[in-house]
Every structure is written in structure tokens, then in C-alpha cells.
Scaffold this motif. Sequence first.
Motif, PDB file in Angstrom:
ATOM      1  N   ASN A   1       0.876  -1.404  -0.040  1.00 49.89           N
ATOM      2  CA  ASN A   1      -0.035   0.139   0.107  1.00 49.89           C
ATOM      3  C   ASN A   1       0.787   1.367  -0.198  1.00 49.89           C
ATOM      4  OD1 ASN A   1      -2.486  -1.552  -0.141  1.00 49.89           O
ATOM      5  ND2 ASN A   1      -2.416  -1.384   2.090  1.00 49.89           N
TER       6      ASN A   1
ATOM      7  N   LEU B   1       2.111   1.719  -3.553  1.00 46.80           N
ATOM      8  CA  LEU B   1       1.101   2.303  -4.303  1.00 46.80           C
ATOM      9  C   LEU B   1       0.591   3.631  -3.941  1.00 46.80           C
ATOM     10  CD1 LEU B   1      -1.047  -0.955  -4.620  1.00 46.80           C
ATOM     11  CD2 LEU B   1       0.158  -0.016  -6.352  1.00 46.80           C
ATOM     12  N   ASN B   2       0.927   4.130  -2.752  1.00 40.30           N
ATOM     13  CA  ASN B   2       0.512   5.409  -2.594  1.00 40.30           C
ATOM     14  C   ASN B   2       1.641   6.149  -3.164  1.00 40.30           C
ATOM     15  OD1 ASN B   2      -1.588   5.220  -0.711  1.00 40.30           O
ATOM     16  ND2 ASN B   2      -0.038   4.891   1.043  1.00 40.30           N
TER      17      ASN B   2
ATOM     18  N   ASP C   1       3.163   5.290  -6.456  1.00 43.67           N
ATOM     19  CA  ASP C   1       2.723   4.956  -7.716  1.00 43.67           C
ATOM     20  C   ASP C   1       1.484   3.886  -7.899  1.00 43.67           C
ATOM     21  OD1 ASP C   1       2.362   4.681 -10.261  1.00 43.67           O
ATOM     22  OD2 ASP C   1       4.279   4.007 -10.812  1.00 43.67           O
ATOM     23  N   SER C   2       0.212   4.590  -7.863  1.00 41.86           N
ATOM     24  CA  SER C   2      -0.705   3.686  -7.897  1.00 41.86           C
ATOM     25  C   SER C   2      -0.882   2.834  -9.099  1.00 41.86           C
ATOM     26  CB  SER C   2      -2.119   4.416  -8.312  1.00 41.86           C
ATOM     27  OG  SER C   2      -2.084   5.466  -9.278  1.00 41.86           O
ATOM     28  N   LYS C   3       0.074   2.907 -10.071  1.00 45.99           N
ATOM     29  CA  LYS C   3       0.049   1.928 -11.326  1.00 45.99           C
ATOM     30  C   LYS C   3       1.317   0.982 -11.211  1.00 45.99           C
ATOM     31  CE  LYS C   3      -1.963   5.436 -14.215  1.00 45.99           C
ATOM     32  NZ  LYS C   3      -1.999   6.337 -15.580  1.00 45.99           N
TER      33      LYS C   3
ATOM     34  N   LEU D   1       1.195  -4.101  -7.469  1.00 42.86           N
ATOM     35  CA  LEU D   1      -0.210  -4.706  -7.638  1.00 42.86           C
ATOM     36  C   LEU D   1      -0.124  -6.226  -7.684  1.00 42.86           C
ATOM     37  CD1 LEU D   1      -1.576  -2.225 -10.274  1.00 42.86           C
ATOM     38  CD2 LEU D   1      -2.694  -2.766  -7.857  1.00 42.86           C
TER      39      LEU D   1
ATOM     40  N   ASP E   1      -6.861  -6.570  -8.199  1.00 43.51           N
ATOM     41  CA  ASP E   1      -5.691  -6.039  -8.403  1.00 43.51           C
ATOM     42  C   ASP E   1      -4.969  -6.445  -9.854  1.00 43.51           C
ATOM     43  OD1 ASP E   1      -5.381  -4.458  -6.302  1.00 43.51           O
ATOM     44  OD2 ASP E   1      -4.247  -6.015  -5.082  1.00 43.51           O
TER      45      ASP E   1
ATOM     46  N   LYS F   1      -6.369  -4.578 -12.584  1.00 42.12           N
ATOM     47  CA  LYS F   1      -5.974  -3.175 -12.834  1.00 42.12           C
ATOM     48  C   LYS F   1      -4.557  -3.383 -13.674  1.00 42.12           C
ATOM     49  CE  LYS F   1      -7.778  -1.170  -8.502  1.00 42.12           C
ATOM     50  NZ  LYS F   1      -7.336  -0.932  -7.061  1.00 42.12           N
TER      51      LYS F   1
END
Length: 784
Positions: free
Chosen positions: A219, A222-223, A225-227, A232, A251, A254
Motif C-alpha cells: 500500500n 501504491l501511494n 505510484d498507484s500504477k 499490484l 488487482d 488493474k
Amino acid sequence: MGKFKFKRSFFFTPMLLVFISFVECSPKLYTTGKDFVASGNYDDAIEQFTKLIDENPEYTEAYVARADAYEKAGKKAEAASDYKRATAFEDKDESIYYNAGRLYYELEEYKEAIPMLAKVTALDKKHINAYKYKMESHIALEQYDKALKESNSLIELNETASNYARRGFIQDKLENYNLAETDYRNAIQKAPNVLEYHVALADVLFKAKKYDQSLVSCNQALNIDSKSKEALWIRSMIYKEKIDYPNAINDLSKMIIFSPDDIEAFFARGIYYQEFNQHQSAINDFSKVISMDPKYAIAYFHRAKSNEEITQYAKAIEDYKKYAELSKDNAEANERLKIVSERLYELNRESNKPSITFIEPMERDGNSINVVEDATEVTLKGKIADQSDIKYAKIDGADVTFNQEGDPNEFTVTVDVEGKESISIAVADIYNNVLATTYNLRRTEINLPEISLLAPYASSTGEIYLDVDNRKLYVEGKVTDESKIKSIVVDDMTASFSVDANNPEFFATIDIANKNKFIVKAEDIYGNVAEKEFKLNREAVEISQENPMGKTWVIFIENSDYETFASLQGPVKDVSMMKAALANYKIHNIIHKQNMSKAEMERFFAIELRDLVRSNNVNSLLVWYAGHGKFINDIGYWVPIDATRDDEFTYFNISTLKAALQSYSQTVTHTLVITDACESGPTFYQAMRSGLKERDCGDWEATKFKSSQVFSSAGYELAVDNSQFTKTFANTLRNNPNACLPIENVVSKVTVAVAKDGMQKPQFGKIDGLEDEGGTFFFISKER
């Protein structure tokens, strides 16, 4: 470092002069080489240093300088070699060892790099870059224990985030996950916003089965870089371990959105769907993987597994077979295939008997087969049908072999039938459903009937040129066979014929609206069935509507392969030339007869052509003869291929042609006979009493009134292979710019051309005895 010491000397012996010259030359080469390097002329610099080394092979600085020039010129291998050679003369200069090690690392020659870098750290224990290159070399060689030692030394010298992260990587490779965790946390403490450190920490925490901590690290990544695909991916595995398949699948979905070509993401999602019992979704993902890589073996295995779960056993076994094919010697795949095959065998069990059908000879009613009356053996072709695989098939004790190509259920077998009235059949499928029967042998002729059309006329390829666009078509033909005919069907319409007649003629009227072909089917009393397809060509409809000459046919008689006369090449060329010339004119049909005997010529003109002309309502007829000719006692003859030299009786008298043409006169309006083989003779034609009359196709009398004309060469009996007569005739047709061309114009052109060649004037006139009302024959252009 191997430098020369220059001393003043006052001795001038020859040897000393040489020494002084060398001493003076060496610094000049070195200085010039350095100047070339400074100016970027590396090749020239290398040349200078090489000369210097040749003069003094132990000149250390020359090797170092040349190595520098080599590297700047992009020749790293040569540079590394020079640095290594320099260490042989100067073993205390760590910079030379370092440059050699660095270059060997960049060249991926790690085993060469390590001893060079080890010498650096022995000379300078604080040389950070040497430790770094040495560590990376060990990593590249997968020598992680040695890499760890270098990493520890590196961190003692410089506690940076990247150094901690690199040691964490090494600890991960050594499966020291807790130590790796510590190093990655130290790296994050020093550089909290580096995505890769959080991803790497999440990975080692996952491997250590610390799923909650790993989830926190994912997490955090992903904070940043959400991609992040890596974050993921790891988080999806964490959710999968927690049996949280919806989030795990989410996930991966995505990831696929961000990377639609990621084959591993599709495969992993397929596995999650499968474990979550969403088999259709799993099948869709595995199919996507296979579409991206048809050799991705494990995808076939898992798709088969999901197909099996939803009872699609046939598809499952296909995929298991493919998996086995792609995974040779894979025990798991082959064992799985065996299990599924056994299950499929039971699920497909049925109780229906196989069936057999004979194709050649075709079987008849009442389980019978026609064979030739005196046959001692017969080759049978047939087809066995069953829901299941066939276990065995025997015909009269002979094993049936199925065809390797084409339909796998078809077979061919040769059976002894001498003195037999029947044969036995035995066929069983894999479930032991057995067909046991007997076929009677009927001794008959087995030749197929022959079908021919009289009207409308069909070419040798079965093409019919329609001249009227009617919905209905009247069909008249003939069936020839050794036996009586049982039935004749024209395009599903039963034809009228005499069932008691041998070789009967038949009649039928069929509907051809929106059709481009029809089929005539004839069956004799022994069940021998023949089918013939006829294609409908409607191009002639337009020609007929715009052609004042009406339906126009051209007949070519081409005789070239003679038995006693010289064979010819000319007729073949002449006919080909004329066909090409006539292609631009409105001709409905061309009949091309080759190498005809006397009997064939007499029958063709007296019967066959007569029937064709009448039944097809031909308005204009051109007959062209190409071959040998004879002119005897004022009578012209065409020479059949079976004619005997000096035997007038074996020739075809063209007066016989006149008699045949008279029988067409009620149907045909315009008749034109052309030959350049010989004169026609006074018994065949009437010479023109006046000059050629100029004709115009706009003159309705010329096109509507009857004409019977002949145009023939004179003075030569035997045909020649280069006919000026035909050549000029064809050229006149080809070069005609007008909408129509009367035969009189052609006659004029041909006559002039033949006369120039010193040949006798061709003859043109009316056919004696045939009705002629003053019309003439026109060639009507298609562009009219």
C-alpha cells in the motif's frame, strides 16, 4: 613507472648514437599521442602509442595512455587488455587495476574483473567503487555469499540507501528474508520515497509469510505510484493467500488495464478465477494467453481443467492432448490425459451399431452391389459411420484400411469375388457394438451413362451461351449407355424420354431465373448414375439484342495430325489467330473440331451440326476449314486426317458440305464458307459476274436477306504453315475501325495481299444451289 632517465653523454660511437636517437624519439611519440587524444583523434593517438610500445614494450605509461585512447574510441576490450598488461610493469598503482576491473565488468567478463578489483581493495581498502564493481560481478555470477562480503565492506565505508537496498537484494537471494527486511527498512529510512525499496520490502515480507506487513508495504508503494505493476502483483498474491479472491482478481485486472499485453497477468488471473470456481472466466483468460502465445503449454493444461469442471470433456481432452504435445515427457500431463480419456470413454458410451455405405461401386437397394459380370476381384470404396471410434472392420475376411488422407472414415479394400454371389461385412466399434450383414453381388455392367445436350448447345467445358433472357429454358439432349435408362432428371425436373429406347433422347423445360447452372442426372437400370453440370452464360443475351446478324456461330475445322499426308503446324496457328481476331466481334458460340476423319466430317455436317443449328435457332453460320486440300477435276476436297494419298474416295468432297448446308437453309439466314487449302470448284460456287459491291450494315436488306457465300484460295492444294490468306483475313478483322465489316471488304484486302505474294487470285462467290437473296455476311463489332 618505467620512465626513461635522460642523461647527457659525450660519446659518439655508432651504438650510442642509436641509443640517443631512441631516447629522443620516445617522448616525442608519447607527447604527440597525448595531443591526438586531447584533440579527439583517437586512432592517430593509438598509432603513436603503439609505435612507442613497439620501441619499448615495458613503457607502462604508453600502455595506460593507449588504453585511455582505446576506451574513448569505444574499444573497451582493447582498453581493458592494455590496462591489464600495464599491471605487469606497475603493480602498485590501484588506478590501473581499477580501470581494468571496471572495463571487464562493463564487458560482462566478470571472472576477469574480480581479481583486478580485488587488487584495488588490497591496495586501497576504502576504494568504494572497487567494492561496488566487485559486488556486482559476484551477483552477476550468482556468487551471493561472496557478494555479501563485498556488500558488508561497502556499507562499512558508506551507509547509503542504495547500498542497504543492494545488500537486501543479496540477502533475499540467500533466502535470509529477515536480514533482507532489515536492510530494506534501513534503505527506506534513508530514502522513504523510492518506490523500488517499498516493493522489494513487500516481496521479502511475502516470502517470509508476513502477509499483513507485506500488505502495508504494498500500500505504501501504491501511494507513491498507484500504477505500480510490481506492487499490484505482490498485493494480489497476498490477497490470494488470505483467500480474498475478489481483491486478488481486482488487482490483476488493474495490472491488465495498465499493461494489456502482460501475458503473465492474464495467466495468474485465470488461476485465481479457477481457484475461485469461476471457470468460464478462467477459460476466457487462458484462451487469451494461448492467443498471445500458442506454445504456452501450462495454459492448455489449466484451460482443460476448467473445461473438465464444467463438463466440457471433449474440449478438455483436446487441451490435455495439446499440453502433452507441448510438454514432452511430462508425467503429470500424460497421467492427467490418461485419466480424462478413461472418463471420456465412459461418458461417451453408446449402443448404436456402426453403418456402412459403399460409394464405388455404389450400393443398390436390398444390400446389393453391382460388379462386372466376369470380374474375379473388385475394389470397393466406402464409408463407415459411427458415434465412436471403430475397433475393427472386415469385408469378406479382409481387413479394411482407412484412408490416410481426406475423410478418415472412408476406406478402400480389394476383395476376391470369383465364383461368389455375396460378401460378408463385420464392423465393431470400441464399445463392441457390431454390424454383421451380407451384400449380394449383382453381375452387371457398371459404366456410367454419358450425357450430351442438343439444345441449347453446350461447349466442351459444359458452358451454355444464352441469347434470350427468358425465365424458362427448353432443354433437349441424349443419354448414351450400354443398358436401358431408368430415369433422367434435369435440375430436379423429370425429363420426358422413351424408357424402352436405347440411348434415348430427352426433353424438359426448366426454370432458370436467378440461376447460373443446372444439372442433368441420368441413371440406368443397374443403378449406374451420371451427373453433368452445365453453366449458364448470359453474355450472349446482350450480343443478340444488338446484333443485326442474329445468333452467330463460327465452326472451325482444324486438321493437322495426318496419317499419310504431311502433318501441319499452320492450322493450329491459323485457328488461334482467327479466334483472337473474332474476340472483338459479336459471336455467340465457337465450335472447334480437330483432326477429323472422313466419317466424322460427314456425320458432323450432315447430322450433328444440322441438329445443333436447328435446335439453337442459329441465324448466321461461318464455316472455316484449316488443313490440307485437293482440287481434282474442278472439284474441291478437304483432306481428312485418315485420307489416303491419290485415293479420291477417301477425301471429303466439299460439294457434300453443300448438300448438308442445304438442310440448314430454312433456319440459317447467312452462310459463309472459308478455306485457303484449295479452290472450291464450279460445282460448289457461282463466280461473281461483276465487281465486288460495297455493302453497308445499315442496309436492312443486306442483313435481313439471305446470303450463301464462299471464299477460297486458288492455285495450291496442300496447306502451308504460313498462310498469307489467313494472316491478312485476321489483320483486316483486327484493324477494322468501323462498327461492322462486310465480307466483301475482307475479300478485297485478302485478294490484294495474296496477289502481292505472287499467288493466284482467291475465289469469292455464291454457293451454288443454296438460296441467296442478295444479302451478305457482316462481322459486327462488340463496340457497336
